[in-house]
Design an enzyme around this catalytic site. Sequence first.
Site, PDB file in Angstrom:
ATOM      1  CB  ALA A 113     -11.687   7.358 -18.712  1.00  0.00           C
ATOM      2  NE  ARG A 146      -3.099  -0.316  -5.184  1.00  0.00           N
ATOM      3  CZ  ARG A 146      -3.964  -0.457  -3.982  1.00  0.00           C
ATOM      4  NH1 ARG A 146      -4.044  -1.078  -3.494  1.00  0.00           N
ATOM      5  NH2 ARG A 146      -5.497  -0.465  -4.828  1.00  0.00           N
ATOM      6  CG  HIS A 188     -13.956  -0.740  -3.639  1.00  0.00           C
ATOM      7  ND1 HIS A 188     -14.140  -1.660  -4.728  1.00  0.00           N
ATOM      8  CD2 HIS A 188     -15.047  -1.637  -2.545  1.00  0.00           C
ATOM      9  CE1 HIS A 188     -14.944  -2.013  -5.352  1.00  0.00           C
ATOM     10  NE2 HIS A 188     -16.331  -2.145  -3.956  1.00  0.00           N
ATOM     11  CG  ASN A 209     -10.929   3.546  -9.408  1.00  0.00           C
ATOM     12  OD1 ASN A 209     -10.770   3.034  -9.136  1.00  0.00           O
ATOM     13  ND2 ASN A 209     -10.909   5.173  -9.687  1.00  0.00           N
ATOM     14  N   GLY A 260     -14.653   2.541 -16.999  1.00  0.00           N
ATOM     15  CA  GLY A 260     -13.626   2.404 -16.172  1.00  0.00           C
ATOM     16  C   GLY A 260     -13.973   1.500 -15.661  1.00  0.00           C
ATOM     17  CB  THR A 261     -15.862  -0.381 -13.169  1.00  0.00           C
ATOM     18  OG1 THR A 261     -16.030  -1.622 -12.950  1.00  0.00           O
ATOM     19  CG2 THR A 261     -17.024  -0.243 -14.049  1.00  0.00           C
ATOM     20  CB  SER A 262     -13.738  -5.882 -14.887  1.00  0.00           C
ATOM     21  OG  SER A 262     -13.496  -5.203 -13.693  1.00  0.00           O
ATOM     22  CB  CYS A 303      -5.905   1.567  15.035  1.00  0.00           C
ATOM     23  SG  CYS A 303      -5.194   0.586  16.099  1.00  0.00           S
ATOM     24  CE1 TYR A 309      -3.393  -2.801   1.044  1.00  0.00           C
ATOM     25  CE2 TYR A 309      -4.344  -1.092  -0.525  1.00  0.00           C
ATOM     26  CZ  TYR A 309      -4.239  -2.028   0.481  1.00  0.00           C
ATOM     27  OH  TYR A 309      -5.258  -3.063  -0.176  1.00  0.00           O
TER      28      TYR A 309
HETATM   29  C1  BV8 Z   1     -18.091  -8.370   0.355  1.00  0.00           C
HETATM   30  C2  BV8 Z   1     -10.018  -1.459  -2.452  1.00  0.00           C
HETATM   31  C3  BV8 Z   1     -19.324  -8.616   1.318  1.00  0.00           C
HETATM   32  C4  BV8 Z   1      -8.563  -2.180  -1.952  1.00  0.00           C
HETATM   33  C5  BV8 Z   1     -10.885  -2.902  -3.547  1.00  0.00           C
HETATM   34  C6  BV8 Z   1     -15.634 -15.011  -1.230  1.00  0.00           C
HETATM   35  C7  BV8 Z   1     -15.561 -14.115  -0.013  1.00  0.00           C
HETATM   36  C8  BV8 Z   1     -16.192 -12.936   0.389  1.00  0.00           C
HETATM   37  C9  BV8 Z   1     -16.365 -12.110   0.010  1.00  0.00           C
HETATM   38  C10 BV8 Z   1     -16.726 -12.893  -1.896  1.00  0.00           C
HETATM   39  C11 BV8 Z   1     -15.935 -13.911  -2.129  1.00  0.00           C
HETATM   40  N1  BV8 Z   1     -16.084 -14.554  -3.427  1.00  0.00           N
HETATM   41  C12 BV8 Z   1     -16.727 -13.083  -3.484  1.00  0.00           C
HETATM   42  C13 BV8 Z   1     -16.651 -12.131  -2.919  1.00  0.00           C
HETATM   43  C14 BV8 Z   1     -17.315 -10.678  -3.218  1.00  0.00           C
HETATM   44  C15 BV8 Z   1     -16.294  -9.940  -3.341  1.00  0.00           C
HETATM   45  C16 BV8 Z   1     -16.327 -10.294  -4.838  1.00  0.00           C
HETATM   46  O1  BV8 Z   1     -16.924  -9.462  -5.764  1.00  0.00           O
HETATM   47  N2  BV8 Z   1     -14.923 -10.685  -5.611  1.00  0.00           N
HETATM   48  C17 BV8 Z   1     -15.095 -11.140  -6.825  1.00  0.00           C
HETATM   49  C18 BV8 Z   1     -13.188 -11.014  -7.110  1.00  0.00           C
HETATM   50  C19 BV8 Z   1     -15.690 -12.112  -7.093  1.00  0.00           C
HETATM   51  N3  BV8 Z   1     -16.375  -9.037  -2.714  1.00  0.00           N
HETATM   52  C20 BV8 Z   1     -16.349  -8.831  -1.935  1.00  0.00           C
HETATM   53  O2  BV8 Z   1     -15.260  -9.687  -1.259  1.00  0.00           O
HETATM   54  C21 BV8 Z   1     -16.482  -7.695  -1.353  1.00  0.00           C
HETATM   55  N4  BV8 Z   1     -17.520  -7.052   0.228  1.00  0.00           N
HETATM   56  O3  BV8 Z   1     -18.845  -8.794  -0.658  1.00  0.00           O
HETATM   57  O4  BV8 Z   1     -18.515  -8.106   1.894  1.00  0.00           O
HETATM   58  C22 BV8 Z   1     -19.415  -9.943   2.069  1.00  0.00           C
HETATM   59  C23 BV8 Z   1     -18.692 -10.410   3.867  1.00  0.00           C
HETATM   60  C24 BV8 Z   1     -17.630 -11.957   3.403  1.00  0.00           C
HETATM   61  C25 BV8 Z   1     -18.218 -12.657   2.781  1.00  0.00           C
HETATM   62  C26 BV8 Z   1     -18.548 -12.257   1.972  1.00  0.00           C
HETATM   63  C27 BV8 Z   1     -19.295 -10.882   1.775  1.00  0.00           C
HETATM   64  C28 BV8 Z   1     -15.275  -6.241  -0.950  1.00  0.00           C
HETATM   65  C29 BV8 Z   1     -14.427  -5.842  -2.592  1.00  0.00           C
HETATM   66  C30 BV8 Z   1     -13.909  -4.330  -1.842  1.00  0.00           C
HETATM   67  C31 BV8 Z   1     -12.063  -5.447  -2.911  1.00  0.00           C
HETATM   68  N5  BV8 Z   1     -11.459  -3.952  -3.045  1.00  0.00           N
HETATM   69  N6  BV8 Z   1     -10.620  -1.975  -3.504  1.00  0.00           N
HETATM   70  C32 BV8 Z   1      -7.607  -1.810  -2.215  1.00  0.00           C
HETATM   71  O5  BV8 Z   1      -7.824  -1.366  -3.083  1.00  0.00           O
HETATM   72  O6  BV8 Z   1      -6.639  -2.060  -2.516  1.00  0.00           O
HETATM   73  S1  BV8 Z   1     -11.536  -3.929  -5.484  1.00  0.00           S
HETATM   74  C33 BV8 Z   1     -10.924  -3.350  -6.653  1.00  0.00           C
HETATM   75  O7  BV8 Z   1     -10.490  -3.523  -7.779  1.00  0.00           O
HETATM   76  C34 BV8 Z   1     -10.713  -1.664  -7.171  1.00  0.00           C
HETATM   77  O8  BV8 Z   1     -11.497  -1.010  -5.853  1.00  0.00           O
HETATM   78  C35 BV8 Z   1     -11.649  -2.417  -7.659  1.00  0.00           C
HETATM   79  O9  BV8 Z   1     -13.317  -1.998  -7.001  1.00  0.00           O
HETATM   80  C36 BV8 Z   1     -12.172  -3.253  -8.193  1.00  0.00           C
HETATM   81  C37 BV8 Z   1     -11.057  -3.628  -9.696  1.00  0.00           C
HETATM   82  O10 BV8 Z   1     -12.289  -3.455  -9.757  1.00  0.00           O
HETATM   83  P1  BV8 Z   1     -12.060  -2.032 -11.994  1.00  0.00           P
HETATM   84  O11 BV8 Z   1     -12.293  -1.184 -10.739  1.00  0.00           O
HETATM   85  O12 BV8 Z   1     -13.346  -2.204 -12.476  1.00  0.00           O
HETATM   86  O13 BV8 Z   1     -10.672  -2.124 -12.371  1.00  0.00           O
HETATM   87  P2  BV8 Z   1     -10.261  -3.535 -13.031  1.00  0.00           P
HETATM   88  O14 BV8 Z   1      -9.050  -3.213 -13.276  1.00  0.00           O
HETATM   89  O15 BV8 Z   1     -10.678  -4.989 -12.827  1.00  0.00           O
HETATM   90  O16 BV8 Z   1     -11.200  -3.154 -14.365  1.00  0.00           O
HETATM   91  C38 BV8 Z   1     -10.411  -1.966 -15.363  1.00  0.00           C
HETATM   92  C39 BV8 Z   1     -11.619  -1.553 -15.978  1.00  0.00           C
HETATM   93  O17 BV8 Z   1     -10.566  -0.042 -16.458  1.00  0.00           O
HETATM   94  C40 BV8 Z   1     -11.179  -2.537 -17.243  1.00  0.00           C
HETATM   95  O18 BV8 Z   1     -12.500  -2.751 -17.807  1.00  0.00           O
HETATM   96  C41 BV8 Z   1     -10.807  -1.854 -18.172  1.00  0.00           C
HETATM   97  O19 BV8 Z   1     -10.461  -2.302 -19.740  1.00  0.00           O
HETATM   98  C42 BV8 Z   1     -10.743  -0.770 -18.548  1.00  0.00           C
HETATM   99  N7  BV8 Z   1      -9.977   0.682 -18.723  1.00  0.00           N
HETATM  100  C43 BV8 Z   1      -8.730   0.110 -18.387  1.00  0.00           C
HETATM  101  N8  BV8 Z   1      -8.267   1.834 -19.446  1.00  0.00           N
HETATM  102  C44 BV8 Z   1      -9.211   2.059 -19.407  1.00  0.00           C
HETATM  103  C45 BV8 Z   1     -10.160   2.236 -19.199  1.00  0.00           C
HETATM  104  N9  BV8 Z   1     -11.686   2.399 -19.066  1.00  0.00           N
HETATM  105  C46 BV8 Z   1     -11.423   3.297 -19.272  1.00  0.00           C
HETATM  106  N10 BV8 Z   1     -10.155   4.506 -20.120  1.00  0.00           N
HETATM  107  C47 BV8 Z   1      -9.082   4.135 -19.874  1.00  0.00           C
HETATM  108  N11 BV8 Z   1      -7.771   4.668 -20.294  1.00  0.00           N
HETATM  109 ZN    ZN Z   2      -5.311   1.544  18.301  1.00  0.00          ZN
END
Ligand code: BV8
Ligand code: ZN
Length: 254
Positions: free
Chosen positions: A242, A74, A124, A107, A198-200, A132, A71
Amino acid sequence: MSASDRVPTEILDLARSARRVTVLTGAGMSAESGVPTFRDAQTGLWERFDPAELATPEAWEDDPAQCWAWYAWRASLVRRADPHPGHVALAQWQARPGIDLWISTQNVDDLHERAGAGVLAHVHGNLFALHCASCGAPADVDYPPITEPVARLDPPGCHQCGGPVRPGVVWFGETLPERAFQDSVEAVQEADLVLVVGTSGLVHPAASIPDFAGARGVPVVEINPRVSKVSGSVDHVWRAPAGQALPALVSALD
Ligand code: BV8
Ligand code: ZN
């Protein structure tokens, strides 16, 4: 070629008549600022790591120093990045008289804010909201100013209880901030135009937010150079980056 020539006609018409615009952004919104998307291969030291494995409570529990180092790296990338013309265009659109424009972002960076835009929700969390991991107290420290990736850095101690300080982001398996999610859903429901930029569409429940527009017949436009999981459920797709699409759209509004 004028700006309006570069914007698909049906999207330009929707944008010109919209008065309440909700913009949902993902990592692709930060890509042209040089902040890698979540799906892009990690570079250098972090190349062999899967971000989805690092962004978890388990990774933090197993090895806080490795997680904190990732982090800190990043944060250094975000600090060296500048908002691009797409971020500026959204801030300009938001400042137009008679327009309500809400930004809900997945983001964790602050590029929208640094472009002068107000952000309704960081669903997120926020990379720079350090707190803490033990007592939750907001931390009065910052990431170390690194310029190269470092494999391990011990997280600072909480000034109240001495526990380890963690990033204020939502890890996989953690629930989203309720307020941020609800505000985003309401902004989509109250909009007369929704842009998804810009989200997958892979990460839930954030990926479901655009669906609340469709349920009420609000037009949804995707701006993304590639097909995503939301592409099949939007009304209009604009295959463009974008940083080019948004300035062209906003400069063609008049
Ligand atoms: C939840 C912060 C309830 C951290 C992020 C098993 C156990 C627990 C949960 C799960 C599980 N299985 C599934 C889940 C749910 C899980 C989930 O969705 N998993 C997925 C992978 C299947 N979700 C969670 O866990 C969420 N919480 O569900 O809580 C719960 C609780 C306990 C048990 C069950 C349920 C929490 C999810 C949050 C994770 N944190 N970020 C950090 O940043 O370090 S997610 C992180 O990835 C980002 O924040 C962002 O949201 C995500 C990436 O997605 P995108 O933003 O779409 O980016 P990506 O790279 O994927 O795509 C980029 C896009 O941009 C592409 O389409 C590309 O074509 C496009 N692009 C590229 N260039 C450009 C462009 N577009 C425009 N212009 C350009 N130039
Ligand atoms: Zn503390």
